[in-house]
Design an enzyme around this catalytic site. Structure first.
Site, PDB file in Angstrom:
ATOM      1  N   HIS A 140       1.058  -1.254   0.030  1.00 27.75           N
ATOM      2  CA  HIS A 140      -0.943   0.038   0.018  1.00 27.75           C
ATOM      3  C   HIS A 140       0.967   0.877  -0.036  1.00 27.75           C
ATOM      4  O   HIS A 140       1.918   1.338   0.856  1.00 27.75           O
ATOM      5  CB  HIS A 140      -1.503   0.646   1.552  1.00 27.75           C
ATOM      6  CG  HIS A 140      -2.476   0.725   1.125  1.00 27.75           C
ATOM      7  ND1 HIS A 140      -3.184   0.437   0.868  1.00 27.75           N
ATOM      8  CD2 HIS A 140      -2.262   1.786   1.433  1.00 27.75           C
ATOM      9  CE1 HIS A 140      -4.027   1.466   0.449  1.00 27.75           C
ATOM     10  NE2 HIS A 140      -3.416   2.408   0.932  1.00 27.75           N
ATOM     11  N   ARG A 198     -12.750  12.438   3.878  1.00 27.24           N
ATOM     12  CA  ARG A 198     -11.636  13.514   4.064  1.00 27.24           C
ATOM     13  C   ARG A 198     -11.453  13.770   3.085  1.00 27.24           C
ATOM     14  O   ARG A 198     -10.970  15.237   2.595  1.00 27.24           O
ATOM     15  CB  ARG A 198     -10.354  12.497   4.513  1.00 27.24           C
ATOM     16  CG  ARG A 198     -10.420  12.404   6.704  1.00 27.24           C
ATOM     17  CD  ARG A 198     -10.139  11.401   6.648  1.00 27.24           C
ATOM     18  NE  ARG A 198      -8.426  11.111   6.209  1.00 27.24           N
ATOM     19  CZ  ARG A 198      -7.811  10.298   6.249  1.00 27.24           C
ATOM     20  NH1 ARG A 198      -8.716   9.083   5.947  1.00 27.24           N
ATOM     21  NH2 ARG A 198      -6.241  10.694   5.970  1.00 27.24           N
ATOM     22  N   SER A 236      -6.513   4.849   8.577  1.00 24.12           N
ATOM     23  CA  SER A 236      -7.076   4.489   7.137  1.00 24.12           C
ATOM     24  C   SER A 236      -5.998   3.330   6.351  1.00 24.12           C
ATOM     25  O   SER A 236      -7.064   2.127   6.348  1.00 24.12           O
ATOM     26  CB  SER A 236      -7.327   5.759   6.298  1.00 24.12           C
ATOM     27  OG  SER A 236      -7.305   5.087   5.113  1.00 24.12           O
ATOM     28  N   LYS A 280      -7.961  -1.170   6.910  1.00 22.00           N
ATOM     29  CA  LYS A 280      -7.455  -1.645   5.599  1.00 22.00           C
ATOM     30  C   LYS A 280      -7.325  -2.832   5.374  1.00 22.00           C
ATOM     31  O   LYS A 280      -7.532  -3.872   4.737  1.00 22.00           O
ATOM     32  CB  LYS A 280      -7.282  -0.746   4.259  1.00 22.00           C
ATOM     33  CG  LYS A 280      -9.032   0.152   3.894  1.00 22.00           C
ATOM     34  CD  LYS A 280      -8.865   1.032   2.838  1.00 22.00           C
ATOM     35  CE  LYS A 280      -7.092   1.927   3.018  1.00 22.00           C
ATOM     36  NZ  LYS A 280      -7.727   3.264   2.614  1.00 22.00           N
ATOM     37  N   ASP A 333     -13.522   3.496   6.963  1.00 22.31           N
ATOM     38  CA  ASP A 333     -12.360   4.199   6.741  1.00 22.31           C
ATOM     39  C   ASP A 333     -12.804   4.415   5.237  1.00 22.31           C
ATOM     40  O   ASP A 333     -12.843   5.396   5.063  1.00 22.31           O
ATOM     41  CB  ASP A 333     -11.271   2.763   6.726  1.00 22.31           C
ATOM     42  CG  ASP A 333     -10.496   3.996   5.170  1.00 22.31           C
ATOM     43  OD1 ASP A 333      -9.854   4.779   5.576  1.00 22.31           O
ATOM     44  OD2 ASP A 333     -10.683   3.071   4.132  1.00 22.31           O
TER      45      ASP A 333
HETATM   46  N1  URA Z   1      -4.273   5.934   1.642  1.00 19.88           N
HETATM   47  C1  URA Z   1      -5.229   5.447   2.408  1.00 19.88           C
HETATM   48  O1  URA Z   1      -5.926   4.141   2.004  1.00 19.88           O
HETATM   49  N2  URA Z   1      -5.432   6.798   3.640  1.00 19.88           N
HETATM   50  C2  URA Z   1      -5.373   7.819   3.240  1.00 19.88           C
HETATM   51  O2  URA Z   1      -5.803   7.936   4.333  1.00 19.88           O
HETATM   52  C3  URA Z   1      -4.589   8.047   2.249  1.00 19.88           C
HETATM   53  C4  URA Z   1      -4.332   7.458   1.876  1.00 19.88           C
END
Ligand code: URA
Length: 442
Positions: free
Chosen positions: A90, A176, A191, A195, A169
């Site tokens: 990620h 956001r 966040s 996930k 999220d």
């Molecule tokens: N990527 C995400 O999944 N969440 C964030 O808040 C920022 C980048």
């Protein structure tokens, strides 16, 4: 937490507490996350809370409670039906960050199981899910069953966040994105990690960006974010590592959904930009080692170079696109990807070495062309964006092309071109290239 106690909490009081710099308890955070997920706490109160967190921050304990509450706000995926070590990756988000599109097939071609859940664009940055939709017919909303089958069969599947996976999220991310509350360490860490924890991979490799195109502009903050996320991952029993990489100029040359897909394909054909290839090899080596397919980073890197050279990574991309309903032909004939009506060269206003590119401004230019969302519901134009010709350290003559802009609306293109030109700063003296990899945290 007993429902009775929860009922006497009021979101107003929590907002006030956080606004005044107070610390939220585990119960208060659970109340807020559960209430928001259930639709009992409205967007406007949560938006106010996000802004309060943005200004007053959360400590490590609050961040941990927020992460766990969000991870448990829906289903926790059980990937035990997939054979082997499942590895996920990620990025904290950047401009021109098409890494997953090339990296996932590269790693899968080395025999690693890539079970990945990705997001849509956020703020000035693009998202993998939007980019993948550039392949005609591609379905990012596959079921959990198809997701598992595909990972078992071809070694790779990428899906968008389902309604049941970390739904808190999903709702917060969208909120956001349009309320200027993305760039806060605790909000990003919770966040991403909520996930990642809910989507069940055994090992997680994080790409934490720093610089003007990242949410964490400052390297010190990026390091703190990386350390926080590695800690959250390890606390939850997942093998977690983070690479801190430069995002002070766009990654590679292409910025914009379909344009980035094309650059990722070029990379799998062995014709990728140097910085982008380096990042794929660095992150990829960690994934291949974590997945048990190599003993050292050097051995892993060799394998990754090999799957590009022998074409198996490109074939893996085509298999993956086809398995999710997309047109595999577009991998080999990129003119099948969405194309903008107009192309316009942006000339340099002066001669000199490119000293700086204000990277988030380049991201905003792509959004201005239609490549991002203005509101939670707005559609995006996958065809638009910019392909840079000059990056930091390059010499440019006055009038020489800085970038080629792809657009569908002449008015928008005019405004974006002006903003793009202003994002370049020049020097009369030679300028060194920026190092891409800043640190690795394991
Ligand atoms: N990527 C995400 O999944 N969440 C964030 O808040 C920022 C980048």
């Amino acid at each position: 937490m007993p429902r009775k106690e929860m009922l006497i909490m009021r979101m107003y009081d929590l907002i006030l507490k956080k606004r005044n710099g107070g610390k939220l308890s585990e119960e208060e955070i659970s109340y807020m996350v559960e209430g928001f997920t259930a639709g009992e706490i409205p967007d406007y109160q949560m938006a106010a809370m996000m802004m309060a967190v943005y200004f007053t921050g959360m400590d490590g304990e609050e961040t941990l409670h927020l992460t766990m509450a969000m991870a448990h706000s829906g289903d926790m995926l059980d990937l035990s039906g997939i054979r082997g070590v499942k590895v996920d990756k990620h990025s904290t988000g950047g401009v021109g960050d098409k890494t997953s599109l090339a990296l996932a097939p590269m790693v899968a071609a080395c025999g690693i199981k890539v079970a990945k859940m990705s997001g849509r664009g956020l703020g000035h940055t693009g998202g993998t899910i939007d980019k993948l939709e550039s392949f005609p017919g591609f379905n990012t909303g596959i079921s959990e069953k198809t997701f598992m089958e595909n990972v078992n069969r071809i070694g790779i599947a990428i899906m968008g966040q389902t309604a049941d996976l970390a739904p808190a999220d999903k709702k917060l991310y969208a909120l956001r994105d349009v309320t200027a509350t993305v760039d806060n360490m605790s909000l990003i860490a919770s966040s991403i990690m909520s996930k990642k924890l809910a989507s069940g991979a055994d090992a997680i490799v994080l790409d934490v960006k720093t610089g003007s195109g990242a949410f964490m502009k400052d390297e010190k903050d990026a390091r703190a974010l990386a350390e926080e996320m590695v800690k959250l991952g390890k606390n939850a029993g997942r093998k977690t590592a983070a690479v801190i990489s430069d995002m002070d100029e766009p990654l590679g040359y292409a910025v914009g959904n379909a344009l980035e897909v094309k650059e990722a394909i070029d990379t799998l054909r062995g014709k990728g930009p140097e910085d982008f290839v380096k990042l794929c090899l660095t992150l990829g080596s960690h994934m291949v080692v974590a997945g048990g397919m190599a003993k050292s980073a050097a051995e892993a890197e060799e394998k990754l170079r090999q799957v590009i050279a022998d074409g198996s990574a490109l074939r893996k991309l085509a298999d993956f696109v086809e398995a999710q309903g997309g047109d595999r032909e577009a991998v080999y004939r990129t003119e099948l990807l969405p194309q903008a009506a107009y192309r316009e060269e942006i000339p340099s206003p002066q001669a000199g070495y490119v000293e700086r590119i204000v990277c988030d401004e380049v991201g905003v230019c792509s959004l201005m062309l239609g490549g991002g969302r203005e509101t939670k519901e707005s559609p995006i134009d996958l065809s638009v964006g910019l392909v840079l010709r000059k990056k930091v350290g390059d010499y440019v003559e006055k009038g020489e092309t800085l970038a080629v802009m792809h657009g569908n609306d002449r008015e928008k293109m005019k405004a974006a071109a002006k903003r793009f030109t202003d994002s370049y700063k020049f020097s009369q003296k030679p300028v060194a290239k920026r190092p891409l990899i800043k640190a690795v945290i394991e």
